[in-house]
Write an enzyme that holds these catalytic residues in place. Structure first.
Site, PDB file in Angstrom:
ATOM      1  CG  ASP A 196      -1.989   1.054   1.192  1.00  0.00           C
ATOM      2  OD1 ASP A 196      -2.263   1.577   0.101  1.00  0.00           O
ATOM      3  OD2 ASP A 196      -2.552   1.369   2.254  1.00  0.00           O
ATOM      4  CE  LYS A 199      -1.219   3.701  -4.128  1.00  0.00           C
ATOM      5  NZ  LYS A 199      -1.174   2.980  -2.850  1.00  0.00           N
ATOM      6  CG  ASP A 224      -5.658  -0.031  -0.683  1.00  0.00           C
ATOM      7  OD1 ASP A 224      -6.729  -0.276  -1.267  1.00  0.00           O
ATOM      8  OD2 ASP A 224      -5.489   0.971   0.044  1.00  0.00           O
ATOM      9  CG  ASN A 225      -4.853   2.576  -3.110  1.00  0.00           C
ATOM     10  OD1 ASN A 225      -4.015   2.609  -2.212  1.00  0.00           O
ATOM     11  ND2 ASN A 225      -6.046   3.123  -2.971  1.00  0.00           N
ATOM     12  CD  GLU A 256      -7.983   5.423   0.142  1.00  0.00           C
ATOM     13  OE1 GLU A 256      -8.419   4.452  -0.506  1.00  0.00           O
ATOM     14  OE2 GLU A 256      -6.797   5.799   0.086  1.00  0.00           O
TER      15      GLU A 256
HETATM   16  C1  LIG Z   1      -1.446   5.060   1.128  1.00  0.00           C
HETATM   17  S1  LIG Z   1      -0.312   5.403   2.390  1.00  0.00           S
HETATM   18  C2  LIG Z   1      -0.366   3.945   3.358  1.00  0.00           C
HETATM   19  C3  LIG Z   1      -1.650   3.792   4.113  1.00  0.00           C
HETATM   20  C4  LIG Z   1      -1.607   2.713   5.183  1.00  0.00           C
HETATM   21  N1  LIG Z   1      -1.201   1.437   4.632  1.00  0.00           N
HETATM   22  C5  LIG Z   1      -2.960   2.561   5.822  1.00  0.00           C
HETATM   23  O1  LIG Z   1      -3.859   2.037   5.159  1.00  0.00           O
HETATM   24  O2  LIG Z   1      -3.129   2.968   6.965  1.00  0.00           O
HETATM   25  C6  LIG Z   1       1.231   5.256   1.562  1.00  0.00           C
HETATM   26  C7  LIG Z   1       2.434   5.380   2.467  1.00  0.00           C
HETATM   27  O3  LIG Z   1       3.536   4.777   1.762  1.00  0.00           O
HETATM   28  C8  LIG Z   1       4.694   5.519   2.023  1.00  0.00           C
HETATM   29  N2  LIG Z   1       5.633   5.221   0.920  1.00  0.00           N
HETATM   30  C9  LIG Z   1       5.708   5.792  -0.311  1.00  0.00           C
HETATM   31  N3  LIG Z   1       6.652   5.182  -1.042  1.00  0.00           N
HETATM   32  C10 LIG Z   1       7.185   4.215  -0.279  1.00  0.00           C
HETATM   33  C11 LIG Z   1       8.190   3.241  -0.459  1.00  0.00           C
HETATM   34  N4  LIG Z   1       8.846   3.130  -1.630  1.00  0.00           N
HETATM   35  N5  LIG Z   1       8.466   2.384   0.554  1.00  0.00           N
HETATM   36  C12 LIG Z   1       7.793   2.481   1.735  1.00  0.00           C
HETATM   37  N6  LIG Z   1       6.842   3.400   1.980  1.00  0.00           N
HETATM   38  C13 LIG Z   1       6.536   4.239   0.990  1.00  0.00           C
HETATM   39  C14 LIG Z   1       4.237   6.955   2.092  1.00  0.00           C
HETATM   40  O4  LIG Z   1       5.151   7.755   2.807  1.00  0.00           O
HETATM   41  C15 LIG Z   1       2.883   6.801   2.785  1.00  0.00           C
HETATM   42  O5  LIG Z   1       3.021   6.966   4.175  1.00  0.00           O
END
Ligand SMILES: C[S@@+](CC[C@H](N)C(=O)[O-])C[C@H]1O[C@@H](n2cnc3c(N)ncnc32)[C@H](O)[C@@H]1O
Length: 273
Positions: A196, A199, A224-225, A256
């Site tokens: 998640d 993407k 997700d997504n 969401e």
């Molecule tokens: C959609 S949110 C996650 C929502 C969470 N899983 C929830 O449902 O409560 C995406 C998160 O992924 C993190 N993110 C983005 N790229 C990433 C990466 N390459 N590796 C790990 N985290 C990443 C972002 O900082 C953000 O906090």
């Protein structure tokens, strides 16, 4: 001049709809200033992974102020309330969260890997469904989000079941090494993963995870997504591997905290390691 006028009318119409929505008690959850602000800040959101207006820290403070300490259910409910009533959050949310809950219950994983913690919402949802001794390890790229997620998880009393690791599976091996050396990830030890995060990183990061050998036949990966905003390469990969390396169940659902935008959650079981 014509274009400016058109933009003005569109902005005025959207503004009027938002005000009407608020006056009617927000029957359309997506028609809110906080959602529009987030949409206009999409570039920032996708580079910094925060809304840019402090909403993630505000969400954590809301949990601390409104959920009794040591109560995972209350912390999850408070985050849902904050996202519906105050500011939109990019949590998996309540509707897709129920799909995630059911998958975790079915697998009863001892070890879960999450990619993307944000404010800790999905990590809490998974942690409350784990069997005794189960652990969630959540890899989060943004250190501020990691700090906020830890704050929420600590308040909910789930710090003994959830570890937030700052990093990224695609960082050249550092995070993989941390998971192996500091957190006991070994061949065949990973029962469940929840993807998640960015993407376009879904497929490359899944392939990196496959290369580690952590997954075993029967391990489940939930993504997700996949419908919105969409992870087309990941979806095409799972389609191509159907019945070969993976078996996938597609859950039709909604993005969401609203019912207007459709989304897809993929629940994939590894057939061959
Ligand atoms: C959609 S949110 C996650 C929502 C969470 N899983 C929830 O449902 O409560 C995406 C998160 O992924 C993190 N993110 C983005 N790229 C990433 C990466 N390459 N590796 C790990 N985290 C990443 C972002 O900082 C953000 O906090």
């Amino acid at each position: 001049m014509g274009v400016l006028l058109f933009v003005f009318y569109v902005a005025a119409a959207v503004g009027a709809l938002v005000v009407l929505n608020i006056l009617l008690g927000r029957p359309v959850p997506f028609l809110r200033w906080s959602v529009l602000r987030m949409l206009f800040g999409t570039k920032r959101l996708l580079s910094e992974w925060q809304g840019g207006d402090g909403r993630e820290q505000a969400a954590a403070s809301y949990v601390v102020a409104n959920a009794p300490a040591g109560n995972v259910d209350a912390a999850i409910a408070a985050l849902d309330r904050f996202a519906y009533r105050h500011k939109f959050l990019i949590n998996v949310g309540d509707e897709k969260g129920a799909i995630l809950d059911a998958a975790v219950e079915r697998v009863a994983p001892r070890r879960v890997l999450e990619l993307g913690a944000y404010v800790g919402y999905s990590a809490l949802r998974m942690a409350r469904r784990l069997p005794a001794g189960g652990q969630v390890f959540s890899v989060e790229l943004n250190p501020s989000n990691a700090t906020i997620a830890r704050q929420v998880i600590e308040h909910a009393g789930a710090a003994d079941r959830i570890t937030i690791v700052v990093g990224s599976i695609g960082d050249g091996g550092q995070t993989v090494q941390t998971l192996e050396e500091a957190h006991g990830f070994t061949a065949g030890s990973l029962d469940f993963a929840f993807i998640d995060h960015a993407k376009d990183a879904y497929l490359p990061d899944l392939q990196r995870i496959l290369q580690t050998g952590w997954l075993h036949p029967g391990s489940v990966v939930v993504a997700d997504n996949v419908g919105f905003p969409g992870a087309p390469e990941y979806r095409a990969y799972m389609d191509a591997e159907e019945g070969k390396r993976w078996h996938t169940r597609a859950h039709k659902t909604h993005a969401e905290y609203q019912k207007l935008i459709a989304d897809l959650v993929l629940e994939s079981t590894l057939l061959l390691g």
